[in-house]
Design an enzyme around this catalytic site. Structure first.
Site, PDB file in Angstrom:
ATOM      1  N   GLU A 252      -9.712  -4.553  -5.590  1.00 26.96           N
ATOM      2  CA  GLU A 252      -9.237  -3.593  -4.991  1.00 26.96           C
ATOM      3  C   GLU A 252      -9.297  -2.340  -5.815  1.00 26.96           C
ATOM      4  O   GLU A 252      -9.212  -2.217  -7.030  1.00 26.96           O
ATOM      5  CB  GLU A 252      -7.868  -3.598  -4.200  1.00 26.96           C
ATOM      6  CG  GLU A 252      -6.745  -3.806  -5.511  1.00 26.96           C
ATOM      7  CD  GLU A 252      -5.365  -3.681  -4.434  1.00 26.96           C
ATOM      8  OE1 GLU A 252      -5.163  -2.818  -3.840  1.00 26.96           O
ATOM      9  OE2 GLU A 252      -4.785  -4.879  -4.638  1.00 26.96           O
TER      10      GLU A 252
ATOM     11  N   SER B 226       0.922  -0.951  -0.103  1.00 26.16           N
ATOM     12  CA  SER B 226      -0.054  -0.083  -0.070  1.00 26.16           C
ATOM     13  C   SER B 226       1.012   1.253   0.072  1.00 26.16           C
ATOM     14  O   SER B 226       1.500   1.408  -0.815  1.00 26.16           O
ATOM     15  CB  SER B 226      -0.959  -0.005   1.151  1.00 26.16           C
ATOM     16  OG  SER B 226      -2.033   0.855   1.041  1.00 26.16           O
TER      17      SER B 226
ATOM     18  N   HIS C 247      -7.158  -5.539  -0.927  1.00 27.42           N
ATOM     19  CA  HIS C 247      -6.109  -4.818  -0.652  1.00 27.42           C
ATOM     20  C   HIS C 247      -5.041  -5.338   0.072  1.00 27.42           C
ATOM     21  O   HIS C 247      -5.438  -6.030   1.243  1.00 27.42           O
ATOM     22  CB  HIS C 247      -6.550  -3.428  -0.302  1.00 27.42           C
ATOM     23  CG  HIS C 247      -5.500  -2.467  -0.330  1.00 27.42           C
ATOM     24  ND1 HIS C 247      -4.677  -1.970  -1.207  1.00 27.42           N
ATOM     25  CD2 HIS C 247      -5.060  -1.827   0.852  1.00 27.42           C
ATOM     26  CE1 HIS C 247      -3.817  -1.153  -0.849  1.00 27.42           C
ATOM     27  NE2 HIS C 247      -4.011  -0.944   0.420  1.00 27.42           N
TER      28      HIS C 247
END
Length: 300
Positions: free
Chosen positions: A244, A149, A274
């Site tokens: 995602e 991320s 995610h």
């Protein structure tokens, strides 16, 4: 499209966070950090991996030390959490599983977080750690930057910074569901909005605001790695979930990197959320991804 029952653990955790944030939109940053430290729950404890706390280049960190690992090789892991939440502790099991799969060690950085420390504090900490490892005798081509991320952004942006500084580059880069585009231009932000249990435009806008502060342009090439030329970049592995909202960032990075001659791999697993490797040790989708990454790494 069938996903494993074990993978539902991550979706349900994300949905719980979303419900809690929706119910209380004024959660303090301390409350958010406490909640996101639950990110450690999906991964099972990797067997035969030890941990030790320390500092590297002045940055607080946790080392993951698999039994039998090649101690000359090290992952520099930058955790996710929108540059503001998440921690070395919340991500140590995920990083430990990867280190074990690659038969290397890992150092998980507890870098400075926004909003107290906006851009570029996070990259500065990654640079400090990398330089310290080089000074300790680690060879650049035996190091790997890895992150998920926002940490995937840092794993890529830090290498671009190393290049700017004239440092030797690491041997490989791995990004799990990287959040790269601070301008939020990806098409899947809309097309996957109904399937992503956590990440939507409002949360990204809030996190980007804390990270960029008042001074930084969302197209700054070190805050937004998509605004770069990747010629000469190390081999790159990108893993993302088909469900995602940030999938576009992975797809755009892969397209740009391969166009500019980078040896890149993009693995998109249908139905996954995610940072689905957070399920390492628990769900077959995550374990199969680790095996693919290990095969890729051994082929370099």
């Amino acid at each position: 499209m069938t996903t494993s029952k074990e993978s539902a653990f991550l979706r349900e955790l994300y949905q719980d966070w979303t419900n809690r944030m929706t119910a209380n939109p004024d959660l303090s940053i301390d409350n958010l950090r406490s909640m996101f430290d639950e990110w450690g729950k999906p991964a099972l404890e990797p067997e035969n991996v030890g941990y030790k706390s320390g500092h590297i280049g002045g940055v607080e960190a946790i080392w993951a030390l698999p039994e039998g690992a090649d101690t000359s090789r090290v992952i520099i892991y930058t955790h996710g959490g929108g540059f503001a939440v998440g921690s070395a502790d919340s991500h140590r099991k995920m990083a430990g599983h990867l280190a074990k799969a690659l038969k290397v060690t890992a150092v998980i950085l507890h870098y400075r977080r926004a909003p107290e420390h906006p851009f570029p504090a996070q990259i500065d900490d990654a640079v400090s750690a990398y330089q310290a490892l080089l000074e300790q005798g680690y060879e650049a081509n035996k190091m790997i930057t890895v992150g998920d991320s926002a940490g995937g952004n840092l794993a890529i942006a830090s290498v671009l910074k190393f290049r700017d500084l004239g440092l030797p580059l690491p041997g490989a880069v791995i990004a799990y569901s990287p959040w790269l585009d601070m301008a939020l231009r990806g098409a899947t932000l809309e097309s996957n909005a109904a399937t992503d249990a956590l990440v939507g435009r409002p949360i990204l806008e809030g996190m980007a605001g804390m990270f960029l502060g008042e001074q930084t342009n969302p197209l700054d090439p070190l805050a937004n790695p998509l605004e770069n030329d990747f010629t000469g970049f190390p081999p790159l592995y990108i893993a993302a979930g088909g469900a995602e909202t940030l999938l576009s960032d992975s797809q755009t990075l892969y397209a740009k990197a391969t166009e500019q001659g980078v040896a890149a791999v993009l693995s998109v697993v249908p139905g996954m959320q995610h940072v689905f490797p957070a399920l390492s040790g628990r769900a077959p989708e995550a374990n199969e991804e680790l095996a693919r990454i290990a095969n890729w790494y051994q082929s370099l």
